[in-house]
Design an enzyme around this catalytic site. Structure first.
Site, mmCIF file in Angstrom:
data_model
loop_
_atom_site.group_PDB
_atom_site.id
_atom_site.type_symbol
_atom_site.label_atom_id
_atom_site.label_comp_id
_atom_site.label_asym_id
_atom_site.label_seq_id
_atom_site.Cartn_x
_atom_site.Cartn_y
_atom_site.Cartn_z
ATOM 1 N N TYR A 1 0.836 -1.193 0.000
ATOM 2 C CA TYR A 1 0.000 0.000 0.000
ATOM 3 C C TYR A 1 0.876 1.251 0.000
ATOM 4 O O TYR A 1 1.576 1.536 0.979
ATOM 5 C CB TYR A 1 -0.936 0.030 1.198
ATOM 6 C CG TYR A 1 -1.979 -1.073 1.230
ATOM 7 C CD1 TYR A 1 -2.299 -1.808 0.094
ATOM 8 C CD2 TYR A 1 -2.656 -1.380 2.406
ATOM 9 C CE1 TYR A 1 -3.252 -2.816 0.132
ATOM 10 C CE2 TYR A 1 -3.612 -2.380 2.458
ATOM 11 C CZ TYR A 1 -3.905 -3.100 1.315
ATOM 12 O OH TYR A 1 -4.846 -4.103 1.357
ATOM 13 N N PRO B 1 -16.575 -4.087 1.105
ATOM 14 C CA PRO B 1 -18.028 -4.186 1.286
ATOM 15 C C PRO B 1 -18.807 -3.194 0.426
ATOM 16 O O PRO B 1 -19.975 -3.427 0.113
ATOM 17 C CB PRO B 1 -18.217 -3.893 2.781
ATOM 18 C CG PRO B 1 -17.025 -3.060 3.161
ATOM 19 C CD PRO B 1 -15.895 -3.626 2.337
ATOM 20 N N LEU B 2 -18.152 -2.093 0.026
ATOM 21 C CA LEU B 2 -18.815 -1.103 -0.835
ATOM 22 C C LEU B 2 -18.473 -1.318 -2.305
ATOM 23 O O LEU B 2 -18.805 -0.484 -3.158
ATOM 24 C CB LEU B 2 -18.439 0.318 -0.418
ATOM 25 C CG LEU B 2 -18.766 0.697 1.023
ATOM 26 C CD1 LEU B 2 -18.498 2.177 1.258
ATOM 27 C CD2 LEU B 2 -20.203 0.341 1.391
ATOM 28 N N GLY C 1 -16.678 1.388 -4.291
ATOM 29 C CA GLY C 1 -17.436 2.623 -4.422
ATOM 30 C C GLY C 1 -18.796 2.474 -5.059
ATOM 31 O O GLY C 1 -19.614 3.398 -5.004
ATOM 32 N N LEU D 1 -21.279 0.851 -4.032
ATOM 33 C CA LEU D 1 -22.334 0.854 -3.017
ATOM 34 C C LEU D 1 -22.158 1.987 -2.016
ATOM 35 O O LEU D 1 -22.691 1.943 -0.911
ATOM 36 C CB LEU D 1 -22.354 -0.502 -2.296
ATOM 37 C CG LEU D 1 -22.665 -1.705 -3.193
ATOM 38 C CD1 LEU D 1 -22.424 -3.008 -2.450
ATOM 39 C CD2 LEU D 1 -24.110 -1.625 -3.700
ATOM 40 N N GLY E 1 -23.215 5.047 -2.473
ATOM 41 C CA GLY E 1 -24.289 6.017 -2.586
ATOM 42 C C GLY E 1 -23.939 7.189 -3.473
ATOM 43 O O GLY E 1 -24.785 8.057 -3.730
#
Length: 335
Positions: A55, A207-208, A211, A213, A215
């Site tokens: 990273y 989990p998103l 990006g 999920l 919003g």
């Protein structure tokens, strides 16, 4: 913040983990702000911090090390190796030669004398798993590592690693870290059941769904500089995801929930999952995700999600984030 036991290690970890990929050059370049993000997460009850040597070329580990000064003993610290860390062909992979050096480099950047969970970031087809587990077992016995795990391994390689550890007398992987979201459910087929079968802890990431999920408007996400391919709606996999996001957004709205809260609660609801890794870039993003940490989804909402994205389905096969060499390398399929 609720706690769960990480596999059979006896280590207690929070249901949310702080992922540090966005701390540093890949996301937030303000080190002081990044330190505040880590501290806010710890103050909220998160005790598991996950990073990796790759990273931002080690910058994330350095930031995490700075943030944990004075608080190290209260944190379960996880990092990863295998990814390329230099131009030399031996500065990558899961060979004993590289892992012995890689763990020392991570310890130095993190400013600690041990790593609680050391994970192999991806399978390494060039190295026998016997060689890797032998080296990792020695690192545990030396006290530099407490437990070992894998990340984004297909089910068959999880099984091979467990079998090899038993037959060769090595320590075994105690955790797996797969991608998992409402849009990428392929791990439900075999990875999650296999992890359960071997009593492994599961730390999910994404989990998103990069990006999708969150919003946010998808076209705006593309303009913000993300990889354009991930949001190119002309690609069939992305078109399927966009259609699903619209339907899932409706489910969230009717339940009175922000879409990101629905997304993280969905992942946390699977019985195989120990902790959901969230990767905020800003304090606002962290606070928003923490606000949904106590949410529990009822069977009716879970059934509606299943109807939109069937269990075990990856709407875009690229969301598995691992392509076996036999598929990626055409020469392995031709005489």
């Amino acid at each position: 913040m609720q706690r769960r036991i990480l596999g059979g290690t006896g280590i207690s970890v929070s249901e949310y983990a702080l992922g540090a990929m966005m701390l540093g050059g890949w996301g937030n370049t303000d080190h002081d702000d990044c330190v505040r993000i880590v501290h806010r997460a710890l103050d909220a009850g998160i005790n598991l911090v996950d990073t990796a040597d790759v990273y931002a070329d080690g910058e994330s580990e350095e930031i995490v090390g700075k943030a944990l000064k004075g608080r190290r003993e209260d944190v379960v610290l996880a990092t990863k190796a295998v990814s390329t860390m230099g131009p030399d062909a031996n500065h990558r992979g899961s060979s004993r030669r590289w892992l012995v050096r890689a763990v020392e480099d991570s310890l130095r950047r993190l400013g600690t004398d041990h790593i609680d969970l050391y994970q192999m970031h991806r399978p390494d087809p060039a190295t026998d798993i016997d060689e890797t587990l032998s080296a990792l077992s020695d690192l545990v016995r030396s006290g530099k590592v407490r437990a070992i795990g894998s990340s984004t391994f297909p089910a068959e390689q999880i099984v091979e690693a467990q079998w090899t550890a038993e037959r060769r007398g090595h320590l075994r992987f105690r955790t797996e870290q797969p991608p998992y979201s409402m849009l990428a459910r392929g791990v439900e087929n075999a990875v999650l059941p296999t992890a359960q079968r071997y009593g492994m802890g599961v730390l999910t990431w994404g989990p998103l769904s990069a990006g999708w999920l969150s919003g946010r408007d998808l076209s705006a996400s593309s303009r913000a500089g993300m990889e354009s391919r991930k949001f190119d709606l002309s690609l069939p996999g992305n078109a399927r995801k966009a259609e699903a996001v619209r339907a899932l957004s409706q489910v969230a709205a009717e339940a009175g929930l922000p879409l990101p809260h629905l997304a993280t609660a969905f992942v946390r609801s699977h019985p195989a999952v120990t902790s959901v890794i969230i990767g905020p870039r800003t304090l606002d993003q962290l606070d928003s995700m923490l606000a949904g940490s106590q949410l529990t989804l009822g069977a009716d909402i879970l059934d509606r999600i299943d109807a939109i994205v069937p269990p075990g389905t990856d709407l875009n096969r690229e969301d598995s984030y691992y392509t076996p060499p036999a598929i990626a390398d055409a020469s392995l399929r031709r005489r």
